[in-house]
Design a protein around this motif. Structure first.
Motif, PDB file in Angstrom:
ATOM      1  N   SER A 511       0.826  -1.201   0.000  1.00  0.00           N
ATOM      2  CA  SER A 511       0.000   0.000   0.000  1.00  0.00           C
ATOM      3  C   SER A 511       0.866   1.259   0.000  1.00  0.00           C
ATOM      4  O   SER A 511       0.541   2.247  -0.648  1.00  0.00           O
ATOM      5  CB  SER A 511      -0.969   0.002   1.182  1.00  0.00           C
ATOM      6  N   LEU A 512       2.019   1.190   0.701  1.00  0.00           N
ATOM      7  CA  LEU A 512       2.874   2.376   0.776  1.00  0.00           C
ATOM      8  C   LEU A 512       3.455   2.769  -0.581  1.00  0.00           C
ATOM      9  O   LEU A 512       3.627   3.947  -0.866  1.00  0.00           O
ATOM     10  CB  LEU A 512       4.003   2.127   1.779  1.00  0.00           C
ATOM     11  N   GLN A 513       3.725   1.762  -1.414  1.00  0.00           N
ATOM     12  CA  GLN A 513       4.350   2.123  -2.685  1.00  0.00           C
ATOM     13  C   GLN A 513       3.388   2.886  -3.587  1.00  0.00           C
ATOM     14  O   GLN A 513       3.798   3.569  -4.532  1.00  0.00           O
ATOM     15  CB  GLN A 513       4.918   0.897  -3.387  1.00  0.00           C
ATOM     16  N   LEU A 514       2.093   2.816  -3.290  1.00  0.00           N
ATOM     17  CA  LEU A 514       1.119   3.562  -4.080  1.00  0.00           C
ATOM     18  C   LEU A 514       1.240   5.070  -3.861  1.00  0.00           C
ATOM     19  O   LEU A 514       0.711   5.870  -4.621  1.00  0.00           O
ATOM     20  CB  LEU A 514      -0.303   3.112  -3.744  1.00  0.00           C
ATOM     21  N   MET A 515       1.943   5.455  -2.799  1.00  0.00           N
ATOM     22  CA  MET A 515       2.138   6.880  -2.516  1.00  0.00           C
ATOM     23  C   MET A 515       2.814   7.568  -3.706  1.00  0.00           C
ATOM     24  O   MET A 515       2.582   8.741  -3.971  1.00  0.00           O
ATOM     25  CB  MET A 515       2.985   7.007  -1.251  1.00  0.00           C
ATOM     26  N   LYS A 516       3.644   6.826  -4.419  1.00  0.00           N
ATOM     27  CA  LYS A 516       4.373   7.361  -5.582  1.00  0.00           C
ATOM     28  C   LYS A 516       3.405   7.976  -6.598  1.00  0.00           C
ATOM     29  O   LYS A 516       3.709   8.971  -7.243  1.00  0.00           O
ATOM     30  CB  LYS A 516       5.157   6.202  -6.215  1.00  0.00           C
ATOM     31  N   LYS A 517       2.229   7.358  -6.704  1.00  0.00           N
ATOM     32  CA  LYS A 517       1.243   7.829  -7.676  1.00  0.00           C
ATOM     33  C   LYS A 517       0.649   9.174  -7.225  1.00  0.00           C
ATOM     34  O   LYS A 517       0.466  10.076  -8.033  1.00  0.00           O
ATOM     35  CB  LYS A 517       0.136   6.770  -7.775  1.00  0.00           C
ATOM     36  N   SER A 518       0.371   9.288  -5.928  1.00  0.00           N
ATOM     37  CA  SER A 518      -0.247  10.510  -5.419  1.00  0.00           C
ATOM     38  C   SER A 518       0.764  11.629  -5.241  1.00  0.00           C
ATOM     39  O   SER A 518       0.413  12.795  -5.240  1.00  0.00           O
ATOM     40  CB  SER A 518      -0.922  10.227  -4.079  1.00  0.00           C
ATOM     41  N   CYS A 519       2.022  11.245  -5.081  1.00  0.00           N
ATOM     42  CA  CYS A 519       3.054  12.263  -4.893  1.00  0.00           C
ATOM     43  C   CYS A 519       4.354  11.807  -5.544  1.00  0.00           C
ATOM     44  O   CYS A 519       5.217  11.235  -4.887  1.00  0.00           O
ATOM     45  CB  CYS A 519       3.260  12.516  -3.399  1.00  0.00           C
ATOM     46  N   PRO A 520       4.476  12.060  -6.872  1.00  0.00           N
ATOM     47  CA  PRO A 520       5.656  11.573  -7.595  1.00  0.00           C
ATOM     48  C   PRO A 520       6.962  12.113  -7.024  1.00  0.00           C
ATOM     49  O   PRO A 520       7.985  11.450  -7.110  1.00  0.00           O
ATOM     50  CB  PRO A 520       5.436  12.091  -9.021  1.00  0.00           C
ATOM     51  N   ASP A 521       6.922  13.306  -6.415  1.00  0.00           N
ATOM     52  CA  ASP A 521       8.163  13.886  -5.895  1.00  0.00           C
ATOM     53  C   ASP A 521       8.483  13.482  -4.461  1.00  0.00           C
ATOM     54  O   ASP A 521       9.542  13.814  -3.944  1.00  0.00           O
ATOM     55  CB  ASP A 521       8.093  15.418  -5.963  1.00  0.00           C
TER      56      ASP A 521
END
Ligand SMILES: [Zn+2]
Length: 672
Positions: A511-521
């Protein structure tokens, strides 16, 4: 926390007038089916409240007139659903505005309205003619049978079968309890006490914190009791005397008046038990819960105590050792005080696990963390959130429509109000503003109220966000036939379980790796960091559960046969705990759970956790498995209170409920 309007029964869900229905229609968007919370001013709020109650009373009269041989599920249950929805159209918005509206006049008018509504409900459930008619209904389905059972229990619990004098007294007590609970909450919510700390006293605090908080002309910081002020201070200020001063002030924030209010609440509840001829208020309450009786709670708490006592001592031992090291004192003479707890726990997390909660904020910038949360929820449950612009009570609030991903069908809406401000509710909670009803074609709304830092969340705060959103999902993903059973209208000692389960999604790599989608930077927590954060959050569980045990035991003691004065009971209990009682602190004055809906029910947090961890096991090591997610949506969330929680959970698990995962967790065993 999950909010309900009443202190007691599932039935007292928030309720609206024909007038209000008309008002709400003006805010309903025909193209989207969207309904929004009307942002009432104090005058309109009071007028709506008066009108809805007048209309509700007229409907009661109409139902009383139904001839006994014309009683059917349609004439009683379906009509009840419609009437409740009418009332909820007003009381749902009123309850949330009560806690978030920036104008004190509106908040006060909302308090007035809630009192009248609560009084109306007692009157309703003391109505013998309605009782007689509900009793005569011959349910055609299992859901109707549950609905009837819930109603009959609410009648019984409101004194319908008591002799006239006792029934009258019950009503007086009930009205007074609502007033007391309101005043108690207001004293905490409206406490604007500020403390100042010198530059010397704020050493150790993160620069971002110091830049953000108010300063006076002498360069001192000026802070209050909001979480973003208090929590980072306690975890980071190197000055023990400053932490002590802040801690003691914080533990008095409920004011002395609240101790008086609490004693009156306890005395009145004892009187309720006496009216019913049962030994204690706990007996009166628990018969409607999963646990069914106070003895089960006592046994459960004893089991918890057996496991946590040694775990707490071990945790505290490690902290005092660290304190001795850092302060250069001898380990034998070093003790951990309550104001040391957060500070040394942070230092230990830094030292042993190399985790700095403040530094974790960069992984969870608040706004992007919300998008991430929505994304995770969408993938888990097959849904879609769309932000929309609607009238709001404050510019900080946000609004989202929710649709089914497969069918595109409109489901409901969610409000988020995430940042602190004066006069706003101080904790984190979800308000079920509107409950679903398939019968009435009604769509749900939940509002989430939190008090976060604008710039980013610590991991603890990310957990809180997911926890509260778990309540919101329960509210908006329920798809029950009747409003009565909507969303979180479940047994009180189950209501926290779906939320507690959802916390786990903040710490799993998938689930944490999905953060990349919401915040690419944003930096993404790698596997190694996740493991350290997880280990760090596990450290101190003994202390946490020991505290939860103390709260639950205190709550049960106040609902016991011979409760005593709240502050005396608390002092004695706290003195018996390893960290003892700090003179001048008065925790019970801010323990709103007891005056609110959690009386003889605080144990429910741990009881729910038993269920939460057991349900979590169904996901195994595939936390983002949409198949299990959808099954959970269908078998648990969508069913709301249509069946007792135990049945829903056991159907979802395909086996009886087990407390093994819970006792492993609090005993410190690593979860698989
Ligand atoms: Zn909660």
């Amino acid at each position: 926390m999950h909010r309900r309007n009443s202190y007691r029964t599932v039935l007292r869900r928030t309720i609206a007038a024909v007038f209000m229905a008309a008002l709400l229609e003006t805010t309903a968007d025909a193209a989207t089916e969207r309904v929004t919370i009307p942002i009432l001013d104090d005058v309109t709020l009071t007028a709506s409240c008066t009108q809805v109650l007048a209309e509700a009373r007229a409907r009661v009269t109409a139902m009383e007139a139904i001839p006994l041989d014309k009683v059917t599920p349609e004439s009683i249950l379906d009509q009840w659903d419609k009437d409740q929805i009418m009332i909820e159209n007003v009381t749902g918005p009123v309850a949330i505005l009560n806690n978030v509206h920036p104008d004190k006049k509106v908040r006060d008018a909302a308090d007035e309205c809630s009192l009248k509504v609560s009084s109306f409900y007692t009157e309703l459930f003391q109505n013998k003619k309605l009782f007689e008619r509900v009793k005569r209904v011959k349910p055609a389905t299992a859901v109707q049978r549950q609905f009837q059972k819930d109603l009959l229990e609410a009648f019984e619990d409101s004194g319908v079968s008591l002799p006239v004098a006792k029934r009258k007294r019950y009503k007086e007590i009930s009205d007074r309890l609502t007033e007391l609970s309101q005043e108690f909450g207001k004293n905490v919510r409206d406490n604007t006490t500020k403390l100042t700390f010198t530059p010397e006293e704020v050493k150790g605090l993160p620069q971002a914190y110091l830049d953000r908080v108010t300063k006076d002309a002498n360069g001192n910081i000026v802070v209050g009791f909001d979480y973003p002020d208090f929590n980072p201070f306690m975890a980071n200020s190197q000055s023990e005397s400053a932490r002590k001063r802040y801690y003691i002030a914080y533990m008095q924030r409920g004011t002395k008046r609240n101790l008086e209010l609490l004693d009156e609440v306890v005395t009145l509840r004892k009187e309720i038990a006496a009216l019913y001829g049962v030994p204690s208020f706990a007996h009166y309450v628990t018969k409607r819960r999963m646990v069914e009786n106070p003895e089960t709670v006592t046994r459960f708490l004893k089991d918890v105590k057996d496991v946590v006592t040694s775990a707490e001592k071990k945790d505290l031992g490690e902290l005092s050792q660290l304190k001795a090291e850092l302060t250069g004192t001898s380990p034998a003479s070093t003790t951990i005080n309550r104001w040391d707890l957060d500070f040394y726990r942070e230092r230990l997390r830094e030292k042993r696990f190399k985790i700095d909660q403040e530094a974790l904020r960069k992984y969870f910038p608040t706004r992007q963390a919300v998008d991430w949360l929505l994304d995770v929820s969408e993938q888990m449950y097959g849904i879609k959130f769309e932000r929309a612009s609607v009238p709001l009570w404050h510019e900080d609030a946000m609004f989202f429509d929710l649709k089914d991903a497969d069918s595109g069908k409109f489901i409901g809406s969610v409000y988020l109000d995430l940042y602190p401000r004066e006069g706003k509710y101080k904790h984190a909670a979800a308000w079920p503003v509107r409950g679903v009803s398939r019968k009435a074609g009604r769509t749900p709304i939940t509002a989430l109220v939190c008090n976060f830092d604008r710039n980013g969340l610590t991991h603890d705060e990310a957990e809180t966000l997911f926890h509260e959103f778990g309540h919101a999902l329960h509210g908006v993903l329920s798809n029950t036939e009747y409003n009565q059973h909507a969303g979180t209208s479940v047994q009180r000692d189950f209501v926290e379980a779906p939320s507690q389960m959802f916390e786990e999604w903040t710490i799993r790599p998938e689930s944490l790796q999905l953060m990349k989608k919401s915040c690419p930077d944003c930096p993404v927590m790698d596997k190694e960091l996740i493991e350290r954060v997880d280990a760090a959050r596990r450290f101190g569980k003994g202390i946490n559960y020991a505290r939860q045990y103390l709260y639950a035991t205190f709550d049960m003691a106040l609902a016991a046969e011979d409760p005593g004065k709240a502050m005396d009971v608390w002092r004695t209990m706290e003195e018996g705990s390893p960290m003892g009682h700090v003179p001048d602190t008065q925790f019970p004055g801010s323990f709103g759970h007891i005056t609110g809906g959690y009386a003889a029910g605080y144990y429910g947090y741990m009881w729910s956790e038993v269920i939460a961890l057991d349900m979590l096991s169904a996901f195994g090591d595939q936390i983002m498995n949409p198949k299990v997610g959808r099954r959970f949506r269908e078998m648990v969330l969508s069913r709301g209170g249509e069946e007792p929680a135990k049945q829903l959970v056991e159907r979802f698990l395909g086996r009886p409920v087990s407390s093994q995962a819970f006792f492993d967790e609090i005993g410190g065993k690593k979860r698989q």
